[in-house]
Design an enzyme around this catalytic site. Structure first.
Site, PDB file in Angstrom:
ATOM      1  N   PHE A  51       6.694   3.840  44.015  1.00 23.52           N
ATOM      2  CA  PHE A  51       7.338   2.561  43.702  1.00 23.52           C
ATOM      3  C   PHE A  51       8.842   2.715  43.948  1.00 23.52           C
ATOM      4  O   PHE A  51       9.452   3.687  43.525  1.00 23.52           O
ATOM      5  CB  PHE A  51       7.090   2.212  42.228  1.00 23.52           C
ATOM      6  CG  PHE A  51       7.134   0.742  41.936  1.00 23.52           C
ATOM      7  CD1 PHE A  51       5.965   0.028  41.719  1.00 23.52           C
ATOM      8  CD2 PHE A  51       8.341   0.070  41.880  1.00 23.52           C
ATOM      9  CE1 PHE A  51       6.012  -1.338  41.444  1.00 23.52           C
ATOM     10  CE2 PHE A  51       8.394  -1.288  41.610  1.00 23.52           C
ATOM     11  CZ  PHE A  51       7.226  -1.997  41.392  1.00 23.52           C
TER      12      PHE A  51
ATOM     13  N   PHE B 136       5.300   4.886  35.491  1.00 23.40           N
ATOM     14  CA  PHE B 136       4.372   4.907  34.357  1.00 23.40           C
ATOM     15  C   PHE B 136       3.397   6.082  34.448  1.00 23.40           C
ATOM     16  O   PHE B 136       2.928   6.593  33.422  1.00 23.40           O
ATOM     17  CB  PHE B 136       3.603   3.579  34.291  1.00 23.40           C
ATOM     18  CG  PHE B 136       2.818   3.404  33.032  1.00 23.40           C
ATOM     19  CD1 PHE B 136       3.445   3.044  31.844  1.00 23.40           C
ATOM     20  CD2 PHE B 136       1.449   3.608  33.026  1.00 23.40           C
ATOM     21  CE1 PHE B 136       2.725   2.893  30.673  1.00 23.40           C
ATOM     22  CE2 PHE B 136       0.711   3.453  31.860  1.00 23.40           C
ATOM     23  CZ  PHE B 136       1.346   3.097  30.680  1.00 23.40           C
TER      24      PHE B 136
ATOM     25  N   ALA C 190      12.324   5.464  40.069  1.00 24.79           N
ATOM     26  CA  ALA C 190      13.358   4.439  39.896  1.00 24.79           C
ATOM     27  C   ALA C 190      12.725   3.213  39.256  1.00 24.79           C
ATOM     28  O   ALA C 190      11.791   2.630  39.820  1.00 24.79           O
ATOM     29  CB  ALA C 190      13.970   4.064  41.248  1.00 24.79           C
ATOM     30  N   VAL C 191      13.200   2.878  38.074  1.00 21.93           N
ATOM     31  CA  VAL C 191      12.762   1.649  37.419  1.00 21.93           C
ATOM     32  C   VAL C 191      13.954   0.701  37.429  1.00 21.93           C
ATOM     33  O   VAL C 191      15.031   1.029  36.908  1.00 21.93           O
ATOM     34  CB  VAL C 191      12.274   1.909  35.979  1.00 21.93           C
ATOM     35  CG1 VAL C 191      11.582   0.668  35.432  1.00 21.93           C
ATOM     36  CG2 VAL C 191      11.323   3.084  35.930  1.00 21.93           C
TER      37      VAL C 191
ATOM     38  N   ALA D  39      13.460  -5.852  39.070  1.00 17.72           N
ATOM     39  CA  ALA D  39      12.176  -5.861  39.757  1.00 17.72           C
ATOM     40  C   ALA D  39      11.009  -6.134  38.835  1.00 17.72           C
ATOM     41  O   ALA D  39       9.896  -6.336  39.312  1.00 17.72           O
ATOM     42  CB  ALA D  39      11.971  -4.529  40.473  1.00 17.72           C
ATOM     43  N   THR D  40      11.214  -6.119  37.529  1.00 19.25           N
ATOM     44  CA  THR D  40      10.045  -6.267  36.661  1.00 19.25           C
ATOM     45  C   THR D  40      10.388  -6.748  35.251  1.00 19.25           C
ATOM     46  O   THR D  40      11.354  -6.263  34.660  1.00 19.25           O
ATOM     47  CB  THR D  40       9.288  -4.926  36.520  1.00 19.25           C
ATOM     48  OG1 THR D  40       8.242  -5.099  35.565  1.00 19.25           O
ATOM     49  CG2 THR D  40      10.187  -3.800  36.092  1.00 19.25           C
TER      50      THR D  40
ATOM     51  N   HIS E  53       8.538  -5.849  33.007  1.00 24.79           N
ATOM     52  CA  HIS E  53       8.005  -4.716  32.239  1.00 24.79           C
ATOM     53  C   HIS E  53       8.985  -3.551  32.206  1.00 24.79           C
ATOM     54  O   HIS E  53       8.619  -2.460  31.794  1.00 24.79           O
ATOM     55  CB  HIS E  53       6.690  -4.224  32.858  1.00 24.79           C
ATOM     56  CG  HIS E  53       5.651  -5.279  32.978  1.00 24.79           C
ATOM     57  ND1 HIS E  53       5.254  -6.049  31.913  1.00 24.79           N
ATOM     58  CD2 HIS E  53       4.932  -5.698  34.037  1.00 24.79           C
ATOM     59  CE1 HIS E  53       4.324  -6.898  32.318  1.00 24.79           C
ATOM     60  NE2 HIS E  53       4.119  -6.711  33.604  1.00 24.79           N
TER      61      HIS E  53
ATOM     62  N   ARG F 144      23.207   5.540  42.777  1.00 22.73           N
ATOM     63  CA  ARG F 144      22.820   6.816  42.142  1.00 22.73           C
ATOM     64  C   ARG F 144      21.833   7.606  43.001  1.00 22.73           C
ATOM     65  O   ARG F 144      21.268   8.606  42.537  1.00 22.73           O
ATOM     66  CB  ARG F 144      22.198   6.526  40.770  1.00 22.73           C
ATOM     67  CG  ARG F 144      23.214   5.982  39.776  1.00 22.73           C
ATOM     68  CD  ARG F 144      22.563   5.254  38.614  1.00 22.73           C
ATOM     69  NE  ARG F 144      23.529   4.792  37.633  1.00 22.73           N
ATOM     70  CZ  ARG F 144      24.370   3.766  37.804  1.00 22.73           C
ATOM     71  NH1 ARG F 144      24.370   3.073  38.929  1.00 22.73           N
ATOM     72  NH2 ARG F 144      25.219   3.432  36.858  1.00 22.73           N
TER      73      ARG F 144
END
Ligand code: INI
Length: 157
Positions: A25, A60, A83-84, A88-89, A91, A130
């Site tokens: 992701f 996750f 990367a979160v 994009a979410t 969640h 980053r």
């Protein structure tokens, strides 16, 4: 000032076996983190045969894979890369906090050190910064922190 016994970790990857767990992701970002971590480890003496990259779907899934790898006892340390991105979410908080908690818990339960290279950012631009541009490369930082920690743990008596 009295002389104090001080233990420090050398940034030396020679003879270490390390696993990198990287999410697909946001792979546009994560591939840069992987590149940074691999380059760092190679320049610090790891044998490329002693480095394995595990690709997983998303952040996750990091904890479950890290846990299984840690329990094999084959690796001196594990580097988590992902990367979160909040934009994009919806969640974001759930994914980021479950991944972070699970990774930390596994490291504590198994005693296998983990280099934590999971970006959690509000925007894609912050993630890019980053991942090898103006704010450095979190993959490099995670690899360096892992080496230092492995070498300190070896000296704990
Ligand atoms: N996984 C990420 O690694 N980063 C994200 O930003 C993200 N977003 O945006 O949702 C994400 N979701 C997928 C998640 O990690 C799991 O792979 C998925 O829910 C399947 O279990």
């Amino acid at each position: 000032m009295p002389s104090i016994r001080t233990i420090e970790g050398m940034l030396d990857a020679k003879d270490l076996k390390i696993a990198i767990v990287a999410s697909r992701f946001n792979d546009f970002i994560v591939d840069k983190l992987v590149g940074g971590a691999v380059d760092y480890l190679v320049r610090h003496g790891i044998n490329s045969d002693d480095l394995t990259i595990y690709k997983i779907p998303g952040a996750f899934e990091l904890p479950i894979v890290v846990k299984k790898l840690a329990n094999t006892s084959k690796y001196h340390g594990i580097i988590c890369l992902g990367a979160v991105i909040r934009g994009a979410t919806p969640h974001f908080d759930f994914v980021a906090s479950e991944a972070t908690k699970g990774i930390a818990q596994t490291s504590m339960d198994t005693g296998i050190p983990v280099g934590f290279g999971l970006l959690t950012t509000d925007t894609l631009e912050q993630a890019i910064e980053r991942a090898g541009s103006k704010a450095g490369n979190k993959g490099v930082e995670a690899a360096a922190a892992l080496l230092e920690t492995v070498r300190v743990l070896e000296q704990v008596d």
